[in-house]
Scaffold this active site. Structure first.
Site, PDB file in Angstrom:
ATOM      1  N   HIS A  40       0.843  -1.198   0.000  1.00 30.54           N
ATOM      2  CA  HIS A  40       0.000   0.000   0.000  1.00 30.54           C
ATOM      3  C   HIS A  40       0.871   1.238   0.000  1.00 30.54           C
ATOM      4  O   HIS A  40       1.959   1.224   0.571  1.00 30.54           O
ATOM      5  CB  HIS A  40      -0.917   0.011   1.239  1.00 30.54           C
ATOM      6  CG  HIS A  40      -2.108   0.877   1.037  1.00 30.54           C
ATOM      7  ND1 HIS A  40      -2.104   2.214   1.334  1.00 30.54           N
ATOM      8  CD2 HIS A  40      -3.337   0.595   0.529  1.00 30.54           C
ATOM      9  CE1 HIS A  40      -3.288   2.713   1.022  1.00 30.54           C
ATOM     10  NE2 HIS A  40      -4.048   1.768   0.531  1.00 30.54           N
ATOM     11  N   ASP A  60      -8.121  -5.409  -0.797  1.00 33.04           N
ATOM     12  CA  ASP A  60      -8.533  -6.237  -1.929  1.00 33.04           C
ATOM     13  C   ASP A  60      -8.237  -7.722  -1.739  1.00 33.04           C
ATOM     14  O   ASP A  60      -8.817  -8.555  -2.427  1.00 33.04           O
ATOM     15  CB  ASP A  60      -7.828  -5.753  -3.206  1.00 33.04           C
ATOM     16  CG  ASP A  60      -8.309  -4.369  -3.586  1.00 33.04           C
ATOM     17  OD1 ASP A  60      -9.533  -4.169  -3.604  1.00 33.04           O
ATOM     18  OD2 ASP A  60      -7.474  -3.491  -3.843  1.00 33.04           O
TER      19      ASP A  60
HETATM   20  C1  LIG Z   1      -0.463  -0.549  -3.943  1.00 39.43           C
HETATM   21  C2  LIG Z   1       0.860  -0.303  -4.618  1.00 39.43           C
HETATM   22  C3  LIG Z   1       0.609   0.208  -6.057  1.00 39.43           C
HETATM   23  C4  LIG Z   1       1.622   0.771  -3.829  1.00 39.43           C
HETATM   24  O1  LIG Z   1       2.710   1.078  -4.595  1.00 39.43           O
HETATM   25  P1  LIG Z   1       3.878   2.089  -4.223  1.00 39.43           P
HETATM   26  O2  LIG Z   1       3.586   2.862  -3.010  1.00 39.43           O
HETATM   27  O3  LIG Z   1       4.158   2.835  -5.459  1.00 39.43           O
HETATM   28  O4  LIG Z   1       5.046   1.101  -3.844  1.00 39.43           O
HETATM   29  P2  LIG Z   1       6.061   0.430  -4.862  1.00 39.43           P
HETATM   30  O5  LIG Z   1       5.302  -0.226  -5.987  1.00 39.43           O
HETATM   31  O6  LIG Z   1       7.084   1.435  -5.249  1.00 39.43           O
HETATM   32  O7  LIG Z   1       6.665  -0.696  -3.931  1.00 39.43           O
HETATM   33  C5  LIG Z   1       7.701  -0.481  -2.969  1.00 39.43           C
HETATM   34  C6  LIG Z   1       8.470  -1.786  -2.810  1.00 39.43           C
HETATM   35  O8  LIG Z   1       7.589  -2.808  -2.326  1.00 39.43           O
HETATM   36  C7  LIG Z   1       7.449  -3.832  -3.296  1.00 39.43           C
HETATM   37  N1  LIG Z   1       6.050  -4.176  -3.399  1.00 39.43           N
HETATM   38  C8  LIG Z   1       5.000  -3.354  -3.225  1.00 39.43           C
HETATM   39  N2  LIG Z   1       3.860  -4.019  -3.412  1.00 39.43           N
HETATM   40  C9  LIG Z   1       4.210  -5.283  -3.705  1.00 39.43           C
HETATM   41  C10 LIG Z   1       3.463  -6.428  -3.996  1.00 39.43           C
HETATM   42  N3  LIG Z   1       2.131  -6.386  -4.036  1.00 39.43           N
HETATM   43  N4  LIG Z   1       4.115  -7.579  -4.257  1.00 39.43           N
HETATM   44  C11 LIG Z   1       5.456  -7.621  -4.209  1.00 39.43           C
HETATM   45  N5  LIG Z   1       6.207  -6.550  -3.946  1.00 39.43           N
HETATM   46  C12 LIG Z   1       5.605  -5.392  -3.692  1.00 39.43           C
HETATM   47  C13 LIG Z   1       7.929  -3.222  -4.610  1.00 39.43           C
HETATM   48  O9  LIG Z   1       8.406  -4.194  -5.520  1.00 39.43           O
HETATM   49  C14 LIG Z   1       9.016  -2.319  -4.119  1.00 39.43           C
HETATM   50  O10 LIG Z   1      10.143  -3.102  -3.782  1.00 39.43           O
HETATM   51  P3  LIG Z   1      11.611  -2.597  -4.147  1.00 39.43           P
HETATM   52  O11 LIG Z   1      11.796  -1.336  -3.363  1.00 39.43           O
HETATM   53  O12 LIG Z   1      12.478  -3.731  -3.702  1.00 39.43           O
HETATM   54  O13 LIG Z   1      11.619  -2.365  -5.626  1.00 39.43           O
HETATM   55  C15 LIG Z   1       1.727  -1.579  -4.659  1.00 39.43           C
HETATM   56  O14 LIG Z   1       1.919  -2.064  -3.350  1.00 39.43           O
HETATM   57  C16 LIG Z   1       1.117  -2.647  -5.533  1.00 39.43           C
HETATM   58  O15 LIG Z   1       1.311  -2.609  -6.770  1.00 39.43           O
HETATM   59  N6  LIG Z   1       0.353  -3.610  -4.954  1.00 39.43           N
HETATM   60  C17 LIG Z   1      -0.313  -4.627  -5.721  1.00 39.43           C
HETATM   61  C18 LIG Z   1      -1.615  -4.078  -6.309  1.00 39.43           C
HETATM   62  C19 LIG Z   1      -2.657  -3.903  -5.242  1.00 39.43           C
HETATM   63  O16 LIG Z   1      -2.908  -4.763  -4.420  1.00 39.43           O
HETATM   64  N7  LIG Z   1      -3.322  -2.748  -5.317  1.00 39.43           N
HETATM   65  C20 LIG Z   1      -4.425  -2.430  -4.397  1.00 39.43           C
HETATM   66  C21 LIG Z   1      -4.010  -1.326  -3.475  1.00 39.43           C
HETATM   67  S1  LIG Z   1      -5.266  -1.059  -2.254  1.00 39.43           S
END
Ligand SMILES: CC(C)(COP(=O)(O)OP(=O)(O)OC[C@H]1O[C@@H](n2cnc3c(N)ncnc32)[C@H](O)[C@@H]1OP(=O)(O)O)[C@@H](O)C(=O)NCCC(=O)NCCS
Length: 382
Positions: free
Chosen positions: A267, A318
């Protein structure tokens, strides 16, 4: 000047992380402590104790309704669930493989054309539009599902609340007691969540003084993406693809080794567990057990354990909402639309809040290309 560009004293924040872009009373996400507040109330204190209509009233008025106010709102909403016949015709025209969120976005934009207050934008007209939208979005979802199944459409029962009416119109039978509880809980837990991407999109559109239906259609478009509300459908697909508890370890290792994201985890704001996941986890286990597919819960739980251990990230709303909705007989491609049905109440609250103290939302960007490139007419270009 550098490379012909003026030096700008502006900080670019990728993804606007941590940027404060609005003031709101409606909800607050305390990511450090894993708390969610609706107008000051901790979600843990109200979940499973209040109805969806009470939460709608709270978000729109800043306080919970008394019984008369609650009954009035409940009755008003139930009486607004019917769709204009032209919108039902639109649902019938849509190709059967169109994603329900695409259809919902189109139908909401069309509702704006047929709304009795179309073109009127004062606070009273906007409140009437807000009530119609909260009432009509669940009907769009239920009607679309029945049209796809070749089933006759069912009118809302004026005695029922929104959540019960949704399940009734979707499946043709009034919900069981446990389904009544769980559907209302799903609606309560998804109603609002700070300045998330779709709410921000809605507020940006409202800030141009565009109409409420346009802002809502934009918010639905933002929610559809798999990094936002679209994750719940992907979670269900993942759990079904894993298929057996014994397969979880290899699946998760394969995903993480390839730096692929596990849907339903992580998140932008929470640094600990999403408080909504706690409630949904409980009902995921209960309903999967009751429906005879306990293994779907066991797979989910093992995925949660491994992802926590190996990546230090937690399930978001979710993750367990997927198996809960599945156990309620809702098809996976409709999960995000159900999320939208609940969030509509939060979106319209934010849109009304934006209108009440509006300033055009118009940030700036950091220009990264060259300036002053000499122009070459087309017949001289190579
Ligand atoms: C929600 C979300 C977009 C937040 O993204 P964000 O704040 O931009 O965080 P990032 O995508 O930059 O992730 C930060 C780190 O955590 C990791 N990470 C975050 N969510 C992850 C996941 N669901 N699975 C695996 N790794 C994850 C990233 O790979 C990154 O690792 P790194 O620093 O080693 O590269 C992201 O967690 C995600 O894509 N989750 C899956 C989709 C989801 O469930 N969305 C619903 C949100 S309510």
């Amino acid at each position: 000047m550098a490379n012909g560009k003026p030096a700008e004293d502006k900080t670019f924040v990728r993804g606007l992380e941590g940027v404060v872009a609005a003031e709101t009373n409606i909800s607050w996400v305390d990511g450090i402590h894993g708390k969610l507040y609706y107008w000051g109330y901790d979600i843990h204190d109200i979940a499973e104790k209040v109805t969806f209509e009470e939460v709608i009233y709270l978000l729109w008025n800043g306080r919970f309704p008394n019984r008369t106010e609650w009954e009035t709102l409940r009755r008003e909403l139930a009486s607004e669930m019917r769709l204009p016949s032209q919108v039902v015709d639109l649902l019938k025209l849509m190709p059967p493989n169109a994603h329900p969120m695409q259809v919902l976005q189109t139908a909401v934009a069309m509702l704006g054309v047929f709304d009795p207050d179309s073109g009127i934008s004062g606070p009273e007209a906007n409140l009437r539009k807000a009530k119609r939208l909260v009432a009509q979005v669940p009907t769009i979802i239920a009607d679309l599902h029945r049209i796809r199944k070749g089933l006759p459409l069912i009118s809302a029962d004026p005695q029922l609340g929104i959540s019960d009416n949704f399940l009734y119109m979707l499946r043709g039978a009034p919900p069981e007691e446990i389904e009544h509880t769980v559907m209302d809980l799903i609606m309560v837990l998804h109603t609002d969540h700070g300045l998330n991407a779709s709410t921000f999109a809605g507020r940006v559109i409202a800030s141009t003084l565009s109409d409420m239906h346009a802002a809502l259609a934009g918010a639905i478009g933002a929610l559809k993406g798999p990094l936002h509300g679209g994750a719940n459908q992907k979670v269900m697909e993942m759990i079904l693809q894993i298929g057996k508890v014994d397969m979880v370890q290899d699946y998760i290792a394969g995903m993480l080794d390839n730096r692929r994201k596990i849907m339903g985890f992580g998140h932008r704001v929470y640094r600990t567990e999403d408080p909504r996941a706690r409630h949904l986890r409980k009902y995921s286990e209960m309903l999967c057990e009751m429906r005879g597919f306990r293994e779907l819960y066991d797979i989910s739980h093992k995925v949660e354990t491994l992802v926590r251990e190996q990546k230090g990230i937690y399930p978001n709303v979710d993750f367990y909402s997927a198996t809960v909705q599945h156990a309620m007989g809702i098809p996976a491609d409709f999960f995000t639309a159900v999320f939208a049905a609940s969030r509509t109440a939060g979106w319209v609250a934010h849109i009304m809040e934006q209108y009440a103290d509006n300033r055009l939302i118009r940030p700036t960007s950091k220009y990264t290309a060259e300036l002053g490139i000499p122009f070459t007419p087309m017949d001289k270009r190579s």
